[in-house]
Design a protein around this motif. Structure first.
Motif, mmCIF file in Angstrom:
data_model
loop_
_atom_site.group_PDB
_atom_site.id
_atom_site.type_symbol
_atom_site.label_atom_id
_atom_site.label_comp_id
_atom_site.label_asym_id
_atom_site.label_seq_id
_atom_site.Cartn_x
_atom_site.Cartn_y
_atom_site.Cartn_z
ATOM 1 N N LEU A 77 -9.986 2.720 -5.022
ATOM 2 C CA LEU A 77 -9.236 2.147 -6.233
ATOM 3 C C LEU A 77 -9.935 2.898 -7.576
ATOM 4 O O LEU A 77 -11.015 3.303 -7.919
ATOM 5 C CB LEU A 77 -9.608 1.000 -6.329
ATOM 6 N N SER A 78 -8.987 3.365 -8.265
ATOM 7 C CA SER A 78 -9.357 4.122 -9.491
ATOM 8 C C SER A 78 -8.671 3.808 -10.806
ATOM 9 O O SER A 78 -7.960 2.884 -10.926
ATOM 10 C CB SER A 78 -8.911 5.913 -9.249
ATOM 11 N N ARG B 137 -13.324 7.009 -10.256
ATOM 12 C CA ARG B 137 -13.287 6.259 -9.045
ATOM 13 C C ARG B 137 -13.889 5.095 -9.062
ATOM 14 O O ARG B 137 -15.187 5.201 -9.440
ATOM 15 C CB ARG B 137 -13.437 7.251 -7.883
ATOM 16 N N TYR C 267 -5.529 -2.926 3.039
ATOM 17 C CA TYR C 267 -4.760 -3.339 1.716
ATOM 18 C C TYR C 267 -4.682 -4.636 1.431
ATOM 19 O O TYR C 267 -4.433 -5.095 0.148
ATOM 20 C CB TYR C 267 -3.281 -2.718 2.042
ATOM 21 N N VAL D 41 -7.573 -4.669 -0.888
ATOM 22 C CA VAL D 41 -7.457 -4.247 -2.096
ATOM 23 C C VAL D 41 -6.485 -4.995 -2.876
ATOM 24 O O VAL D 41 -6.808 -5.401 -4.182
ATOM 25 C CB VAL D 41 -6.477 -2.889 -1.866
ATOM 26 N N LEU E 168 -5.470 -0.420 -13.190
ATOM 27 C CA LEU E 168 -5.750 -0.118 -11.877
ATOM 28 C C LEU E 168 -4.997 0.848 -10.906
ATOM 29 O O LEU E 168 -3.600 0.671 -11.086
ATOM 30 C CB LEU E 168 -6.023 -1.478 -10.943
ATOM 31 N N TYR E 169 -5.150 1.886 -10.323
ATOM 32 C CA TYR E 169 -4.575 2.626 -9.509
ATOM 33 C C TYR E 169 -5.100 2.886 -8.140
ATOM 34 O O TYR E 169 -6.118 3.090 -7.802
ATOM 35 C CB TYR E 169 -4.251 4.070 -10.200
ATOM 36 N N PHE E 170 -4.083 2.912 -7.009
ATOM 37 C CA PHE E 170 -4.329 3.301 -5.684
ATOM 38 C C PHE E 170 -3.241 3.982 -5.254
ATOM 39 O O PHE E 170 -1.962 3.445 -5.298
ATOM 40 C CB PHE E 170 -5.129 2.409 -5.083
#
Length: 411
Positions: free
Chosen positions: A330-331, A373, A392, A395, A403-405
């Motif tokens: 998760l970045s 990250r 997932y 997540v 939030l980005y993944f």
């Protein structure tokens, strides 16, 4: 036992969590919010020499180098000079990772299959070569550039843009003073982490790393956006090929070049229809590969390290059988370039293990993002599909602004 771990990411948090099972006292430099929960983060240190003084003064039994940055600052040489035990390569051996031109020379000298390449320290000569090239190629900085100094290009326009950013705009600083232009191989990548005890190289389970920021392996290179273990492309035949043509000649070369050490070697492989090729060496544990591997490692990591230091010939590593592991990174949106930090993370306090903090800190009982990250979330299952689904599902319980993944890890 007192152990000092050098680095500030999810890898270092994972090393610490694994070692906690052996009831050790942990110190981290510089560490992060996660490491601060399981040990002591050291502050107000500004050089390898000061770290060495701290280790000596506090009777640190073993130091483990997580981040490659310390290796290239000759941290191992400094510690060993005063008799401190440290896991990692001395500076000359660390060049296998830190200097891609040296690494390529080593591979060529010892007959290790690697993509064809040319090196350049002149922009115009590199550009002239690219003008005559039939594409695709990989353009690599000589230095490692935090794992981001590899640009894949498919045509002349992309090649010129990449070369300009590296050699003229100095996007990666001094790392881009020299470049390698390498043939692009079609195939499947694999990561093989291993431990080197000065006599033998003992490989871990295979892993598949997802380096690009975008789905379907598009966009910029990152430090890694996810991993699955084991790698489905590492068949028995591929393992035999790897050991015979890459691992064994690497070991021979390390002895003949007087590059032996106690630490880790990472083999970055490309599996093609014509055999297995070595793309790169790392001389430390891969991130996020090791976060994905540790939950499947039944053996004591401390015992593995101690066995290496005492040069035991047959280090046995026991793994969970018939289990699979998947890591989702998760970045912060914008990583690996510009991104915002300081965002409140929701759902972390109720997240089930295993997971690791990569770039977050705790402030007044709240978790706050502090890096590109942020988290490594791990799913374990009896099939790779179950491991991916579990990861997932976990997540989806985490939320923070921007939030980005990637949603295609392992798929």
């Amino acid at each position: 036992m007192k152990i000092l771990i050098l680095g500030s990411g999810g890898r270092e948090h994972a090393i610490g969590k694994k070692l906690l099972k052996d009831s050790v006292d942990l110190y981290f430099y510089p560490g992060n919010g996660g490491t601060d929960q399981i040990g002591k983060n050291i502050k107000n240190i500004h050089s390898p020499s000061e770290l060495c003084f701290f280790a000596k003064k506090n009777a640190i039994d073993i130091t483990i180098v997580g981040s490659e940055t310390f290796l290239l600052e000759k941290i191992v040489d400094i510690f060993q000079k005063v008799g401190l035990k440290i896991i990692g390569p001395h500076y000359l051996a660390a060049r296998l990772e830190g200097d891609r031109i040296f690494s390529k020379y080593f591979m060529k000298k010892y007959g290790i299959p690697t993509p064809k390449y040319k090196t350049f320290d002149c922009y115009q000569k590199a550009m002239d070569f690219l003008e005559e090239t039939t594409y695709s190629v990989a353009i690599k900085t000589r230095g490692i550039a935090s794992g981001k100094g590899v640009l894949l290009v498919k045509n002349k326009a992309e090649a010129k843009k990449a070369l300009n950013s590296i050699m003229r705009d100095k996007k990666f600083g001094e790392s881009g003073n020299k470049v390698i232009i390498e043939e692009f191989l079609q195939g499947n990548e694999a990561s093989i982490l291993s431990i080197f005890n000065g006599k033998n190289i003992i490989p871990f389970l295979s892993a598949k790393d997802y380096k690009k920021i975008g789905e379907k392996e598009t966009g910029l290179n990152t430090g890694g956006m996810g991993t699955i273990v084991p790698n489905p492309h590492m068949t028995n035949d591929v393992w035999i090929d790897f050991k015979k043509n890459i691992l064994e000649p690497t070991l021979e070369g390390l002895f003949l070049e007087k590059l032996t050490f106690f630490g880790f070697i990472y083999f970055g492989l490309m599996i093609t229809s014509n055999g297995v090729y070595l793309l790169e060496y790392n001389t430390r544990l891969g991130d996020p590969e090791i976060q994905t591997l540790f939950p499947l490692m039944k053996s004591s990591f401390l015992h593995i390290i101690q066995s290496s230091l005492f040069q035991q010939k047959n280090i046995k590593i026991h793994w969970e059988k018939k289990l699979y592991s998947c890591c989702i990174v998760l970045s912060s949106k914008g990583y690996p370039e510009k991104y915002e930090s300081g965002k409140v993370i929701k759902g972390l306090n109720s997240l089930k293990e295993p997971f690791y903090i990569a770039g977050a800190k705790k402030e007044k009982e709240k978790w706050i993002t502090s890096s590109g990250r942020v988290l490594n979330v791990i799913g374990i299952g009896k099939s790779i599909h179950e491991a991916i689904k579990t990861a997932y599902d976990k997540v989806n319980k985490i939320h923070f602004e921007n939030l980005y993944f990637r949603q295609d890890i392992g798929l």
